[in-house]
Design a protein around this motif. Structure first.
Motif, PDB file in Angstrom:
ATOM      1  N   GLU A 379      23.536  30.790  42.142  1.00 16.50           N
ATOM      2  CA  GLU A 379      23.430  30.428  40.731  1.00 16.50           C
ATOM      3  C   GLU A 379      21.965  30.331  40.309  1.00 16.50           C
ATOM      4  O   GLU A 379      21.127  29.793  41.029  1.00 16.50           O
ATOM      5  CB  GLU A 379      24.166  29.118  40.466  1.00 16.50           C
ATOM      6  CG  GLU A 379      25.669  29.223  40.722  1.00 16.50           C
ATOM      7  CD  GLU A 379      26.443  28.074  40.095  1.00 16.50           C
ATOM      8  OE1 GLU A 379      25.867  27.326  39.285  1.00 16.50           O
ATOM      9  OE2 GLU A 379      27.643  27.946  40.418  1.00 16.50           O
ATOM     10  N   LYS A 380      21.667  30.843  39.116  1.00 19.43           N
ATOM     11  CA  LYS A 380      20.292  30.901  38.617  1.00 19.43           C
ATOM     12  C   LYS A 380      19.900  29.650  37.847  1.00 19.43           C
ATOM     13  O   LYS A 380      18.755  29.216  37.904  1.00 19.43           O
ATOM     14  CB  LYS A 380      20.118  32.129  37.709  1.00 19.43           C
ATOM     15  CG  LYS A 380      20.456  33.457  38.377  1.00 19.43           C
ATOM     16  CD  LYS A 380      19.612  33.692  39.622  1.00 19.43           C
ATOM     17  CE  LYS A 380      19.956  35.035  40.272  1.00 19.43           C
ATOM     18  NZ  LYS A 380      19.219  35.216  41.563  1.00 19.43           N
ATOM     19  N   ASP A 381      20.857  29.071  37.101  1.00 18.41           N
ATOM     20  CA  ASP A 381      20.536  27.897  36.295  1.00 18.41           C
ATOM     21  C   ASP A 381      20.437  26.646  37.167  1.00 18.41           C
ATOM     22  O   ASP A 381      21.098  26.534  38.209  1.00 18.41           O
ATOM     23  CB  ASP A 381      21.619  27.679  35.238  1.00 18.41           C
ATOM     24  CG  ASP A 381      21.653  28.808  34.213  1.00 18.41           C
ATOM     25  OD1 ASP A 381      20.600  29.455  34.031  1.00 18.41           O
ATOM     26  OD2 ASP A 381      22.724  29.047  33.625  1.00 18.41           O
ATOM     27  N   ASN A 383      21.315  23.299  38.551  1.00 21.04           N
ATOM     28  CA  ASN A 383      22.545  22.513  38.601  1.00 21.04           C
ATOM     29  C   ASN A 383      22.525  21.603  39.819  1.00 21.04           C
ATOM     30  O   ASN A 383      21.783  21.828  40.778  1.00 21.04           O
ATOM     31  CB  ASN A 383      23.790  23.408  38.590  1.00 21.04           C
ATOM     32  CG  ASN A 383      23.966  24.166  39.883  1.00 21.04           C
ATOM     33  OD1 ASN A 383      24.430  23.617  40.875  1.00 21.04           O
ATOM     34  ND2 ASN A 383      23.584  25.433  39.896  1.00 21.04           N
ATOM     35  N   ASP A 530      12.529  26.118  36.740  1.00 19.66           N
ATOM     36  CA  ASP A 530      13.517  26.948  37.420  1.00 19.66           C
ATOM     37  C   ASP A 530      13.505  26.563  38.893  1.00 19.66           C
ATOM     38  O   ASP A 530      12.773  25.649  39.300  1.00 19.66           O
ATOM     39  CB  ASP A 530      13.224  28.442  37.221  1.00 19.66           C
ATOM     40  CG  ASP A 530      11.772  28.793  37.549  1.00 19.66           C
ATOM     41  OD1 ASP A 530      11.218  28.231  38.536  1.00 19.66           O
ATOM     42  OD2 ASP A 530      11.176  29.633  36.849  1.00 19.66           O
ATOM     43  N   THR A 554      19.953  19.002  33.820  1.00 20.80           N
ATOM     44  CA  THR A 554      21.215  19.715  33.996  1.00 20.80           C
ATOM     45  C   THR A 554      22.144  19.390  32.836  1.00 20.80           C
ATOM     46  O   THR A 554      21.900  18.458  32.059  1.00 20.80           O
ATOM     47  CB  THR A 554      21.898  19.340  35.321  1.00 20.80           C
ATOM     48  OG1 THR A 554      22.255  17.949  35.293  1.00 20.80           O
ATOM     49  CG2 THR A 554      20.984  19.593  36.508  1.00 20.80           C
ATOM     50  N   ASP A 555      23.219  20.144  32.738  1.00 18.97           N
ATOM     51  CA  ASP A 555      24.199  19.965  31.676  1.00 18.97           C
ATOM     52  C   ASP A 555      25.468  19.351  32.268  1.00 18.97           C
ATOM     53  O   ASP A 555      26.059  19.912  33.195  1.00 18.97           O
ATOM     54  CB  ASP A 555      24.515  21.310  31.013  1.00 18.97           C
ATOM     55  CG  ASP A 555      25.495  21.178  29.868  1.00 18.97           C
ATOM     56  OD1 ASP A 555      26.720  21.223  30.131  1.00 18.97           O
ATOM     57  OD2 ASP A 555      25.040  21.034  28.722  1.00 18.97           O
ATOM     58  N   GLU A 558      28.666  21.627  31.957  1.00 24.35           N
ATOM     59  CA  GLU A 558      28.569  22.813  32.809  1.00 24.35           C
ATOM     60  C   GLU A 558      28.646  22.430  34.276  1.00 24.35           C
ATOM     61  O   GLU A 558      29.174  23.174  35.104  1.00 24.35           O
ATOM     62  CB  GLU A 558      27.248  23.535  32.526  1.00 24.35           C
ATOM     63  CG  GLU A 558      26.957  24.726  33.437  1.00 24.35           C
ATOM     64  CD  GLU A 558      28.081  25.760  33.480  1.00 24.35           C
ATOM     65  OE1 GLU A 558      28.274  26.367  34.555  1.00 24.35           O
ATOM     66  OE2 GLU A 558      28.785  25.943  32.455  1.00 24.35           O
TER      67      GLU A 558
END
Length: 587
Positions: A379-381, A383, A530, A554-555, A558
């Motif tokens: 995963e790129k985002d 988290n 990032d 983070t969200d 999500e």
């Protein structure tokens, strides 16, 4: 007799005896009534005094010190509500078995319940959350009282260390004037010239040889599991892994068991059970006849539910602290015995199991699950799951990792896997609160480096005044602040379906800019852009001095979806693996 002379002899005898019985650290908060203890603790060359202005923070700072050292730490405050502010840390120490010696100064008896300022009822202030309480006599300088003071000091330290370890509380009524005689060292001598005034030996719990033989017969050729929660027994890792090999039992190891990291054998250590135990369809054949449980109850709810479903099995709860550790209500045998000694004795009595098919099933399921969980690294985002998945790779050998409650400890359980790095993991899992997280980590970092703290935004806010200790004492601590703007764990719970009220009552978004808070306490703040920037920032922080905070935004929503997608993927991979195994066997 001169009051100051009596006060000095009395308090100095107690302080000196603390040093004689091996106490090396005292955490002190400023106050008038505790003046003689504060001054004489500072004067004693064998005791290191840590000043902490806020009693609530001081309590958790002392807790962290005692956790790291595995020895009693003194906590000192003045009279009144100052002592009440120790309560959360005392409760945590009680439930997590941490030795503290809490000293509270008090008004003398004639100033109690007459409207005197800063006077509250301090008798049994902490109730059943301390192992022992004593109301000390007023200071006198005669042989009997000095002997009494020294012997009670030894008793307090010994009681705090007796298994199960925990806090003790001594309340000292003191009259004015409160300033002792500071120029004379004679008061620190116990006139014996050697060691403690009273030497107290604590032994290890065990059971009879007949009981060991009965247990060994029970376990022979039975399919079973070993469940390990929090434990800090130095010999336990080696002993339990050898016992596992002989029995053919998998070890379901909570991250706080200290079994997932270190030089001991990890072949039988199952570190992904929290994920695969969620899928009933994949574990139908995994029905143990025996469960042997060590330490506190593990974090994993999936494991708790699994144990509850297998009440027909024999459940051995082994506890060197002789407490009733059975929150799932499944225990059939309570064994009050030192954990490593229990394993060592059974190793001698049992023959190695020949059929290891049961153990192989657990290993296989663990391997497939772990491989699938590793997909989160793609995963790129930013988290939370990936953060804990890569954390073990990024931390240097010998790191002390403190993790806060709520989501961080659960993500650690899911994504922090076996390694050889000797990473010691800490958390306040006694009462499972978010109280004092920063202060506890700072206490650990005082005597253990490097220390890294990973916590959520609400835990950070809740103990933000604990950062003052890092500034005043120039301590080194790296903090990874996972900020999802609220209470992330509630998004995984049933109340998240009540959308109309959820954000107000549970989500509790705050919108705080933590960079200002870090600057207030003289720390270095970085907001990770990032993953590459996060890794660079973490390495730089760990090898830098002072307070370093890396914020990872983070969200919340999500994060929930990411976890659920991953669990679905793991389930499919297990299913495919099982089909492949069936086809292979058919051929």
């Amino acid at each position: 007799m001169d009051h100051r002379e009596a006060l000095t002899a009395y308090v100095a005898a107690f302080v000196d005896e603390l040093a004689q019985v091996g106490v090396k650290h005292a955490v002190v908060s400023p106050g008038s009534r505790s003046t003689p203890f504060a001054l004489l603790l500072s004067k004693h060359e064998d005791i290191h005094v840590h000043m902490n202005i806020d009693e609530r923070s001081a309590g958790f700072f002392a807790l962290g010190l005692a956790k790291a050292l595995k020895e009693p730490v003194v906590l000192l405050c003045t009279s009144g509500t100052a002592a009440a502010n120790y309560y959360p840390a005392v409760i945590e120490a009680s439930y997590s078995r941490v030795p503290l010696i809490v000293l509270t100064a008090d008004r003398p008896h004639e100033l109690r319940e007459v409207g005197a300022p800063q006077a509250i009822d301090q008798i049994h202030l902490y109730g059943k959350h301390v192992k022992w309480f004593a109301e000390m006599p007023l200071p006198e300088n005669n042989e009997d009282i000095i002997r009494f003071v020294r012997s009670f000091c030894a008793r307090a330290a010994s009681t705090a260390l007796q298994s199960p370890r925990g806090p003790v509380h001594l309340n000292f009524p003191l009259r004015e004037p409160l300033v002792p005689i500071m120029g004379d060292d004679q008061y620190f001598h116990n006139n014996r010239g050697w060691g403690p005034f009273v030497s107290i030996q604590n032994g290890e719990l065990t059971v009879s040889e007949m009981e060991f033989k009965k247990i060994s017969e029970d376990l022979t050729e039975q399919d079973g599991i070993i469940v390990c929660g929090f434990t800090d027994h130095e010999r336990f890792a080696e002993s339990v892994t050898v016992m596992s090999e002989k029995l053919g039992y998998p070890i379901l190891a909570d991250p706080l068991s200290q079994l997932r990291s270190g030089s001991h054998a990890k072949t039988n250590i199952i570190d992904c059970y929290d994920t695969f135990l969620r899928f009933e369809e994949h574990i139908k054949e995994m029905q143990p006849k025996i469960v042997i449980r060590f330490g506190a109850m593990p974090v994993s709810k999936a494991l708790t539910l699994y144990l509850k479903k297998h009440k027909a099995a024999k459940h051995y709860v082994v506890d060197g602290g002789a407490e009733w550790r059975d929150p799932v209500g499944t225990a059939t045998h309570m064994v009050y015995c030192d954990e490593a000694l229990f394993c060592d004795r059974l190793i001698q009595l049992i023959e190695k199991k020949e059929n290891m098919n049961w153990l192989k099933k657990w290993r296989k399921l663990n391997e497939v699950t772990k491989s699938a969980l590793q997909s989160i690294r793609d995963e790129k985002d930013l988290n939370e799951g990936k953060l804990f998945s890569i954390l073990g790779d990024l931390l240097p050998i010998g790191t002390n990792l403190f993790v806060s409650n709520s989501m961080p400890i659960r993500d650690l359980d899911t994504f922090f896997h076996n390694n050889d790095k000797d990473i010691t993991i800490y958390a306040n899992r006694g009462a499972n609160g978010i109280d004092g997280t920063i202060s506890t980590a700072l206490g650990i970092s005082t005597v253990k480096e490097p220390t890294v703290l990973v916590l959520g935004d609400l835990s950070f806010f809740h103990d933000s005044n604990g950062l003052l200790a890092a500034k005043l004492q120039k301590q080194n601590l790296t903090i990874v602040l996972v900020n999802n703007d609220g209470g992330g764990i509630f998004s995984f719970l049933p109340q998240s379906s009540e959308e109309k009220y959820f954000e107000q009552v549970f989500g509790t978004p705050h919108g705080l800019d933590f960079s200002h808070l870090v600057a207030l306490y003289g720390g270095t703040y970085v907001k990770a852009r990032d993953w590459e920037h996060f890794e660079e920032s973490l390495q730089r922080a760990i090898h830098s001095e002072g307070l370093n905070v890396i914020e990872v935004r983070t969200d919340r929503q999500e994060n929930v979806m990411s976890h659920r997608r991953l669990w679905n993927y793991v389930s499919r991979e297990i299913l495919l693996s099982n089909h492949g195994e069936i086809n292979e066997n058919s051929c």
